[in-house]
Design an enzyme around this catalytic site. Structure first.
Site, PDB file in Angstrom:
ATOM      1  N   ASP A   1      -7.571 -29.507  15.534  1.00 40.12           N
ATOM      2  CA  ASP A   1      -8.931 -29.400  15.017  1.00 40.12           C
ATOM      3  C   ASP A   1      -9.906 -29.766  16.137  1.00 40.12           C
ATOM      4  OD1 ASP A   1     -10.607 -28.759  13.014  1.00 40.12           O
ATOM      5  OD2 ASP A   1     -10.271 -30.547  11.790  1.00 40.12           O
ATOM      6  N   ILE A   2     -10.957 -28.961  16.322  1.00 38.69           N
ATOM      7  CA  ILE A   2     -11.978 -29.293  17.317  1.00 38.69           C
ATOM      8  C   ILE A   2     -12.830 -30.437  16.765  1.00 38.69           C
ATOM      9  CG2 ILE A   2     -13.969 -28.423  18.615  1.00 38.69           C
ATOM     10  CD1 ILE A   2     -12.752 -25.632  18.412  1.00 38.69           C
TER      11      ILE A   2
ATOM     12  N   GLU B   1     -12.537 -24.026  12.417  1.00 36.02           N
ATOM     13  CA  GLU B   1     -12.213 -24.574  13.736  1.00 36.02           C
ATOM     14  C   GLU B   1     -10.777 -25.078  13.781  1.00 36.02           C
ATOM     15  OE1 GLU B   1     -14.052 -28.104  11.491  1.00 36.02           O
ATOM     16  OE2 GLU B   1     -14.125 -25.926  11.460  1.00 36.02           O
TER      17      GLU B   1
END
Length: 530
Positions: free
Chosen positions: A397-398, A440
């Site tokens: 996950d960003i 994302e």
């Protein structure tokens, strides 16, 4: 009726000697409208020799093909016009039978549209203001022009016109191939057995929808048609001016994937787009057949036929013989006919492959999409159960991605996603899968990878992303970090259905630990470890 089916019936039951005369309108045998377009089986003893009665059967083949086109496109009638040297169109065959044409008034008139299409080799339709609809497509090539095929509908609203415009030129290409085969019947008369093989081979090639099976079908069919010793099918890259051996027949020492050089016998044929190149008495020359360091073998005769479509070189078929004059101009002509069918099939297979590949990719990042990710996960579970090898799943996950969108705009967010996706792709093996399964949210599937090794991969990816400077607009660069969760089947869990949940749990543990770190699901899920 498919082209290959028509060829198979015609060449399998009739001598190839009496072909359609290319420059006059043949006699027409009425063909009743029917849901079935399969040609009837001739009665016993009928048409076994040369002579009268053969031409009407060939004409019936053309009419039945037009009936198949009519039914496939939902038209009222489909007509084929042969066009003389002076450009005068003559009705040669009709789906209505008996050379009949649907009497509709169009502007411009049907005859002028047919004449213009045949001369310019560009599809033409009547004015949109007309109630009826007529569409014409060129039949033939610059070297072998035949005429035009036209589609009629008395009410344009009742026809899917865009679909007709897209498909009629394809049907015209297949009709041209059928007419070419019939015209070449005289030349192939002495090779009736090979002509029957050609018809069956064309049917197999047209039945192939993916590139792998199509390549294998082309190589094997080329060998059967010519009676050569070995055959190879090559795909050609016009931009890089080099090719690749996609498939070979049995006993061919050339490996698939072998690079075909521009300065080679086959490469030169692809570059120049010659009709075919034949050496009945081949001797080694300054050019290799395919490229440097190809396997040594006895070659005494060779035919190379380029596959071309719409003026582009798609590849080539190369057949080798171990004896002199094992391959002659007659075999080259037969191979050329097969190549014309193969080129159309290859174009369709490439287009299908492109569409299929695009359907498996995320439009923004180019990574595998959610469907591809789910399919790969199921495949790896099956392979792991079958072969007893572990595989790992990495979820990522960003960090603070919403802040990027809020502060810099969605264009900046897209730029970040693309840059991170490229970093993940470069950081994994060719047979690993990097995918985007959410906004994302990214994932990496690692076949044949235990938990410890998967964690090392995730840590390497984390450091790579941390070091990126991403240009989101001119003069402005951003840095981002990612959190990673890792789980392995069957190390983390003996139940494959829990694997995603465990990797997701590990990802949330990484976020809870301050982000920009990796967490892994412990063996047999005794917990999440740092």
């Amino acid at each position: 009726m498919c082209l290959a089916g028509a060829i198979a019936w015609r060449l399998g039951r009739r001598s190839a000697a009496a072909a359609l005369e290319p420059r006059h309108a043949p006699r027409l045998t009425p063909a009743p409208r029917s849901d079935s377009t399969r040609a009837p089986t001739p009665k016993a003893g009928e048409g076994e020799g040369e002579g009268e009665g053969t031409a009407p059967l060939e004409e019936e083949l053309v009419e039945r093909y037009l009936i198949a086109v009519r039914d496939a496109l939902g038209a009222e009638a489909v007509v084929y016009w042969s066009v003389s040297v002076d450009g005068e169109p003559t009705v040669a065959a009709s789906s209505l039978g008996g050379g009949r044409v649907t009497p509709i008034e169009t502007s411009p008139p049907v005859e002028s549209l047919v004449r213009w299409t045949a001369e310019q080799r560009i599809p033409a339709a009547n004015h949109d203001g007309d109630a009826p609809f007529f569409l014409a497509a060129h039949v033939g090539t610059p070297d072998r022009p035949h005429g035009a095929v036209g589609l009629f509908a008395s009410d344009r609203r009742q026809l899917a016109r865009d679909r007709a415009r897209a498909l009629l030129p394809r049907h015209a290409s297949r009709l041209a191939a059928l007419l070419d085969l019939l015209e070449d019947g005289r030349e192939t008369r002495r090779y009736r057995g090979k002509a029957e093989v050609l018809a069956r081979a064309a049917e197999r090639i047209q039945a192939s929808t993916d590139l792998d099976s199509l390549g294998a079908a082309i190589a094997e069919a080329s060998l059967q048609v010519t009676g050569g010793t070995r055959a190879a099918f090559v795909q050609w890259d016009e931009e890089r001016e080099r090719g690749e051996v996609v498939s070979v027949s049995g006993r061919h020492p050339l490996p698939t994937g072998f690079e075909v050089a521009a300065r080679s016998f086959v490469g030169t044929a692809c570059l120049e787009g010659t009709r075919f190149t034949i050496r009945e008495n081949y001797r080694s020359s300054d050019y290799p057949l395919f490229g440097p360091a190809e396997p040594a073998r006895a070659v005494r005769s060779i035919i190379v036929v380029p596959l071309q479509h719409d003026g582009r070189s798609l590849g080539a078929v190369a057949v080798e013989g171990e004896d002199e004059k094992q391959l002659t101009h007659v075999e080259a002509s037969l191979l050329l006919l097969l190549a014309s069918v193969s080129a159309v099939a290859l174009t369709s297979a490439r287009a299908f492959e492109t569409v299929r590949e695009q359907s498996k990719r995320d439009a923004l990042t180019g990574l595998g999409n959610r469907r591809t990710f789910d399919d790969e996960l199921r495949k790896q579970v099956d392979d792991s159960d079958r072969y007893g090898q572990p595989f790992s799943l990495v979820l990522a996950d960003i960090d603070h991605f919403k802040r990027v969108n809020d502060e810099h705009g969605h264009a900046a967010g897209d730029a970040v996603l693309v840059a991170v996706a490229r970093a993940l792709e470069r950081g994994v093996r060719a047979f690993d899968l990097a995918a985007r399964y959410g906004g994302e949210e990214l994932a990496v599937v690692l076949p044949r990878t235990p938990l410890a090794a998967a964690r090392e991969v995730a840590e390497r990816l984390r450091r790579t992303v941390e070091g990126l400077e991403i240009e989101v607009e001119r003069g402005k660069r951003l840095r981002v970090t990612m959190s990673f969760g890792v789980a392995c089947y069957p190390e983390s869990t003996p139940t494959s259905g829990k694997l995603f949940a465990l990797a997701d749990e590990a990802l949330y543990a990484a976020k809870g630990a301050g982000r920009n770190c990796v967490r892994a699901s412990e063996a047999k899920h005794s917990g999440v470890v740092a």
